[in-house]
Write an enzyme that holds these catalytic residues in place. Structure first.
Site, PDB file in Angstrom:
ATOM      1  N   SER A  58       0.815  -1.369   0.116  1.00 17.79           N
ATOM      2  CA  SER A  58       0.179   0.064   0.151  1.00 17.79           C
ATOM      3  C   SER A  58       0.813   1.135   0.006  1.00 17.79           C
ATOM      4  O   SER A  58       2.117   0.987   0.298  1.00 17.79           O
ATOM      5  CB  SER A  58      -0.896  -0.074   1.271  1.00 17.79           C
ATOM      6  OG  SER A  58      -1.691  -1.225   1.250  1.00 17.79           O
TER       7      SER A  58
HETATM    8  N1  SAH Z   1      -0.111  -3.950   3.816  1.00 19.93           N
HETATM    9  C1  SAH Z   1       0.263  -4.643   2.951  1.00 19.93           C
HETATM   10  C2  SAH Z   1      -0.867  -4.481   1.759  1.00 19.93           C
HETATM   11  C3  SAH Z   1      -0.674  -5.775   0.879  1.00 19.93           C
HETATM   12  S1  SAH Z   1      -2.030  -5.542  -0.116  1.00 19.93           S
HETATM   13  C4  SAH Z   1       1.546  -3.723   2.343  1.00 19.93           C
HETATM   14  O1  SAH Z   1       1.709  -2.669   2.477  1.00 19.93           O
HETATM   15  O2  SAH Z   1       2.394  -4.717   1.907  1.00 19.93           O
HETATM   16  C5  SAH Z   1      -3.321  -6.648   0.458  1.00 19.93           C
HETATM   17  C6  SAH Z   1      -2.954  -8.009   0.814  1.00 19.93           C
HETATM   18  O3  SAH Z   1      -4.115  -8.803   1.567  1.00 19.93           O
HETATM   19  C7  SAH Z   1      -2.610  -9.157  -0.276  1.00 19.93           C
HETATM   20  O4  SAH Z   1      -1.184  -9.480   0.143  1.00 19.93           O
HETATM   21  C8  SAH Z   1      -3.375 -10.237  -0.265  1.00 19.93           C
HETATM   22  O5  SAH Z   1      -2.866 -11.501  -0.777  1.00 19.93           O
HETATM   23  C9  SAH Z   1      -4.113 -10.373   1.178  1.00 19.93           C
HETATM   24  N2  SAH Z   1      -5.512 -10.773   1.307  1.00 19.93           N
HETATM   25  C10 SAH Z   1      -6.469 -10.426   0.672  1.00 19.93           C
HETATM   26  N3  SAH Z   1      -7.599 -11.215   1.145  1.00 19.93           N
HETATM   27  C11 SAH Z   1      -7.033 -11.625   2.226  1.00 19.93           C
HETATM   28  C12 SAH Z   1      -7.838 -12.516   3.480  1.00 19.93           C
HETATM   29  N4  SAH Z   1      -8.876 -12.819   3.282  1.00 19.93           N
HETATM   30  N5  SAH Z   1      -6.821 -12.734   4.235  1.00 19.93           N
HETATM   31  C13 SAH Z   1      -5.630 -12.548   4.385  1.00 19.93           C
HETATM   32  N6  SAH Z   1      -4.892 -11.778   3.470  1.00 19.93           N
HETATM   33  C14 SAH Z   1      -5.736 -11.291   2.526  1.00 19.93           C
END
Ligand code: SAH
Length: 219
Positions: A61
């Site tokens: 993000s």
């Molecule tokens: N805060 C993280 C955001 C990553 S994007 C960063 O800055 O790197 C969001 C993430 O949520 C992705 O890696 C995706 O695989 C995960 N995601 C989506 N649905 C999910 C779920 N039900 N449970 C756990 N993770 C999930």
């Protein structure tokens, strides 16, 4: 100090320009090496204030949006925090500096493993990462003072509401797969208040209380 220190400082200044005032949050963003959490091929872009691809169709993000999450949630050293969507693990590391304990759930095994490696390299010890469906929360360590959801779903997952502590706060993007509103939920006893904070665009929250998780996952 590392060779990215000046870029990190510039990022923090940009975050201040974008309205981040919380000094604890700004200090932690100036300390945590974001370039260690993104794939090598995009490390040179680690301090841009933009989302960044981390593989498997996912993105880390935008830093100023993450900082806004933390400024709104006012995370304290005594807080127990649940993060849904570990992704790169960068936000997990930042939370580790601000909170007492952090519990983070990621559905893509490879991302969780990479995040764990980076967190270990930084010797972060108050953070646990689990592979699984975060829409059902992580009941073992509930209740949580703060919950951060980093992916957008069709509604606020009920298990996450159930796992909020008295006085707890949660930020969760809710909307369509393409666009969401960031919703701030607060719990006071049996009462919950919902407040819309801003428009946002996150990757989809896939799982039992999110969007249907069809077929083999990307990657
Ligand atoms: N805060 C993280 C955001 C990553 S994007 C960063 O800055 O790197 C969001 C993430 O949520 C992705 O890696 C995706 O695989 C995960 N995601 C989506 N649905 C999910 C779920 N039900 N449970 C756990 N993770 C999930």
């Amino acid at each position: 100090m590392d060779r990215y220190a000046a870029q990190r400082r510039a990022l923090v200044e940009r975050m201040q320009d974008r309205g981040i005032r919380d000094l604890d949050v700004l200090r932690v963003f100036e300390q945590v090496p974001r370039h260690l959490f993104v794939p090598d091929a995009v490390a040179h872009r680690a301090y841009e204030d933009a989302p960044i691809p981390i593989g498997f169709g996912q993105t880390a993000s935008q830093p100023s949006l993450q900082a806004l999450y933390m400024q709104i949630l006012q995370i304290r050293k005594t807080d127990r925090v649940l993060e849904i969507g570990t992704g790169s693990g960068f936000q997990t590391a930042v939370l580790g500096q601000l909170a007492g304990h952090v519990y983070s759930v990621e559905r893509i095994r490879e991302l969780a493993a990479r995040a764990r490696d980076a967190l270990d390299a930084m010797r972060v010890s108050n953070v646990a990462v689990q592979v699984g469906d975060g829409t059902i929360g992580w009941s073992r360590y509930a209740p949580y003072d703060a919950i951060l959801v980093a992916a957008g779903g069709p509604e606020v997952p009920q298990p996450l509401l159930d796992q909020m502590a008295e006085g707890g706060r949660m930020l969760v993007p809710v909307g369509t797969r393409e666009a969401q509103r960031l919703v701030l939920v607060r719990r006071h006893g049996a009462e919950y208040t919902h407040e819309e904070v801003l428009d946002c665009t996150f990757v989809p929250l896939l799982g039992r209380f999110g969007w249907p998780d069809e077929g083999p996952r990307p990657g």
